[in-house]
Design an enzyme around this catalytic site. Structure first.
Site, PDB file in Angstrom:
ATOM      1  N   GLU A  69       0.941  -1.184   0.052  1.00 15.57           N
ATOM      2  CA  GLU A  69       0.084  -0.039  -0.101  1.00 15.57           C
ATOM      3  C   GLU A  69       0.887   1.148   0.023  1.00 15.57           C
ATOM      4  OE1 GLU A  69      -2.879   0.095   3.230  1.00 15.57           O
ATOM      5  OE2 GLU A  69      -3.870  -1.655   2.335  1.00 15.57           O
ATOM      6  N   GLU A  80      -5.541   9.041   9.955  1.00 15.43           N
ATOM      7  CA  GLU A  80      -4.210   8.724  10.430  1.00 15.43           C
ATOM      8  C   GLU A  80      -3.843   9.281  11.948  1.00 15.43           C
ATOM      9  OE1 GLU A  80      -3.309   6.489   8.346  1.00 15.43           O
ATOM     10  OE2 GLU A  80      -4.062   7.529   6.319  1.00 15.43           O
TER      11      GLU A  80
END
Ligand SMILES: Cc1ncc(COP(=O)(O)O)c(C=O)c1O
EC number: 4.2.1.20
Lengths: 412, 279
Positions: free
Chosen positions: B44, B55
């Site tokens: 990824e 995040e």
């Protein structure tokens, strides 16, 4: 985000269908705790100055000093009905954080507020107020430390704690159902104003002005007038110091996303955003912390696109001048956010020098005609929180209406 | 389309994440290649967005380093072209970058997918794109033979789960815990329950969010996962190397070793508990 489904369900049941008497309790609390209805006041000297009947919707007189309480109280109450144990909120000017902290104390809910460092420094009185009401204030250092970063951080908290926590979003932004729900809670502004202006003038206003950060006071002030097609609606954005993007630094020295932004997707909504060619979100800027956001509510963006609402903007200097003007002409110290809406009167009257590019987009006379003989300006909040900023910024610039500031700045 | 699924076909897949261009373009190329050498089955690659709301602090910092070093969508595509690794690559980014790509409004989001596919990207993960809004991207993915991976949170259920199931391909990203990315010392108890809920899904299940050691990778696979996704624990190595001003080769060696630990851990986990045949 599954929390969104749960919230949509609660919004439909409690807010739209008044299940368990939610709406009745909300109205009662707005009256007894919040101090509604707020007055609709004819501003005598402004009316004279602009040769227009100017009415001020006095949301500055709402408990806490801004329209933000309408929404915060609604959402904290909803969180209670949903069985949540804690609320989190983001705040820019600190008004939404303060309103949430007050509502949370009132309804006995633990409350944590995320606030950008830049905003903490320029809105200290509100930081104190949140703390006094028992809320935790968590500084956010990312980016320029303003509202956009505070929203990011609150979303992260919420993603971790959704099972027990409600996110009290402060404006008509974010994913559905937030924009609709916040508008519904704020619609009380125009529901009252519409009734009040008819009582006082026997008719409807020709136009309504409100400042637009995320757009909650804007949507609140417009909602009940949307079907009155003869009433023209003006969303006044922060033109900051310039409408041109500083490409080098990736900064838009304004927060005029309706006037200058492009379509995009941020914080769960498709709307107009300040962004670069790649779609990276730009840092916005305004002298007023509450308008300092790179996006705007999706419904407001849509109303501008369809032509129902006109997006205009005024710059930092014009807002500061309007702040001083209302203070010394009418005895009302407005929030710097609200001062933007007031500054537009001056612009339209042709009293603030040549119109800047991208403002109303029309020759001044025509814009003046559009505003008409009776105007409601939403004074979304009071300016106590802004005094330090105003003193410093006024001292740095030449603002005609302002008194001498150096007696104050010595102490700062 | 088959490249990603077949990466899950023999044994548990190790799916590492790095932000492309972190801390700079050239070093990052070396780091991604090191992951491939260390046994990555799918990689990824983060295309940095200014608002990385899914995040935690580790990856936020990585995104900012990459953006500061000049990463853009077009540089990202050049990066992918230059990489030339023999591992399927998934682009992990936020929807606004996909939506805004290209000069022609009418081509959104197709232009991005077309360009990405041409560069060699085989799939996408877009954490801020709900399944309800995903049809235009899903169509573009179908047109260019790419996969569209969705993240399933521990709290995702009901209709929303069905909507994801009908649109997901490649693998489903099973979020091991509520919240944002970040390395954790223990494996969440929610993992097993989450996997059970998806047992019927005819797509590989990769578990991510918080995995930081070979042992944890093993636990997750033993609990029934078809793969493990590891981001922050690898980004930490990049960050430490950057802060200590180490040369890229040294950091790359450490990444390769960590990758091998994670891959080996996953394989060991599969041996501990025989995995049911996937139909
Ligand atoms: C007094 C006041 N007006 C306006 C705003 C801008 O928000 P909105 O556009 O959502 O009304 C704020 C935000 O803090 C505020 O405090």
């Amino acid at each position: 985000m599954p929390a969104i489904e749960e919230l949509t369900d609660a919004y439909e049941r409690y807010v739209l269908d008044n299940e368990d008497g939610f709406v009745d309790e909300f109205r009662d609390r707005l009256r007894d705790f919040g101090g509604r209805p707020t007055p609709l006041q004819r501003a005598e000297r402004l009316s004279e100055r602009y040769d227009t009947e100017v009415y001020l919707k006095r949301e500055d007189l709402l408990h806490g000093g801004a329209h933000k309480l309408n929404n915060a109280l609604g959402q904290v109450l909803l969180a209670k009905y949903m069985g949540k144990e804690r609320v989190v909120a983001e705040t820019g000017a600190g008004q939404h954080g303060t309103a949430t902290a007050m509502a949370a104390a009132h309804l006995d809910m633990p409350c944590e507020v995320y606030m950008g460092e830049t905003d903490i420094n320029r809105q200290r009185p509100n930081v104190f107020r949140m703390r006094l009401n028992g809320a935790d204030v968590t500084p956010v250092t990312a980016g320029r430390g303003t509202l956009k970063e505070a929203i990011n951080e609150t979303m992260r908290d919420w993603a971790t704690t959704v099972e027990t926590t409600h996110y009290v979003l402060g404006s008509v932004v974010g994913p559905h159902p937030f924009p609709a729900m916040v508008r519904d809670f704020q619609a009380v502004i125009s529901e009252e104003a519409r009734r009040q202006i008819r009582e006082q003038t026997d008719g409807l206003p020709d136009s309504v002005l409100a400042c637009a950060g995320g757009g909650s006071n804007t949507m609140g002030a417009f909602a009940a007038f949307l079907d009155d097609e003869d009433v023209s609606l003006h969303a006044v954005e922060a033109g900051g110091s310039s409408l041109t993007v500083d490409e080098e630094r990736g900064v838009a020295p304004n927060s005029a996303s309706l006037s200058t932004g492009g379509e995009g997707v941020l914080h769960g909504a498709r709307t107009r955003l300040l962004q670069d060619d790649d779609g990276q979100i730009l840092e916005s800027h305004s002298v007023s912390a509450g308008l300092d956001y790179a996006g705007v509510g999706p419904e407001l963006a849509h109303l501008v696109e369809s032509g129902r609402v006109r997006a205009v903007n005024v710059d930092d200097d014009a807002a500061l001048a309007a702040f001083h003007r209302l203070s010394n002409m009418e005895g009302i110290i407005p929030a710097l956010e609200s001062a933007h809406a007031l500054a537009y009167l001056e612009r339209v009257a042709g009293l603030d020098g040549p119109a800047t590019e991208g403002s109303s987009g029309k020759p001044r006379d025509e814009a003046h005609d559009d505003l008409g003989d009776t105007v409601i300006v939403n004074v979304s909040g009071r300016g106590d929180k802004d005094l330090e900023t105003v003193i410093e910024e006024t001292d740095r610039r030449e603002i005609e209406e302002a008194p001498e500031m150096d007696v104050f700045t010595e102490g700062l | 389309m088959d490249a990603i699924e077949s990466a899950f076909a023999d044994g548990p897949a190790f799916v590492p994440y790095l932000a492309a261009g972190d801390p700079d373009y050239d070093a990052s190329l070396e780091y991604v290649k090191a992951l491939a050498r260390g046994g990555a089955d799918v990689i990824e690659l983060g295309l940095p967005f200014s608002e990385p709301v899914a995040e935690g602090p580790t990856i936020q910092a990585a995104v900012n380093r990459s953006l500061d070093a000049g990463m853009t969508p077009d540089r990202f595509f050049a990066f992918v072209e230059e990489l030339d690794v023999d591992v399927p690559l998934v682009c992990m980014t936020y929807y606004n970058l996909i939506y805004r790509y290209g000069d022609d409004d009418a081509e959104r989001p197709r232009a991005f997918v077309e360009r990405a596919a041409k560069a060699g990207i085989e799939g996408f993960v877009v954490p801020d794109l709900p399944a309800e809004e995903a049809d235009p991207l899903r169509e573009a993915c179908d047109e260019f033979d790419c996969d569209l991976v969705f993240i399933v949170a521990p709290t995702t259920q009901g209709e929303r789960l069905d909507r994801i199931m009908s649109r997901v391909s490649g693998y489903v990203y099973v979020q091991a815990r509520l919240g944002v990315t970040g390395a954790k010392a223990n494996v969440s108890e929610q993992t097993g329950q989450s996997l059970d809920r998806l047992a019927e899904w005819d797509v590989p299940k990769a578990v991510g969010f918080g995995i930081s050691s070979g042992e944890q990778a093993g636990e997750v696979v033993a609990a029934g996962a078809d793969g493990v996704i590891v981001g922050s624990a690898l980004v930490d190595i990049v960050a430490e190397g950057h802060e200590a001003d180490e040369d890229a080769a040294t950091v790359a060696d450490r990444l390769e070793a960590k990758a091998r630990e994670l891959k080996d851990g996953a394989v060991a986990g599969a041996q501990r508990t025989p995995r049911p045949e996937r139909t």
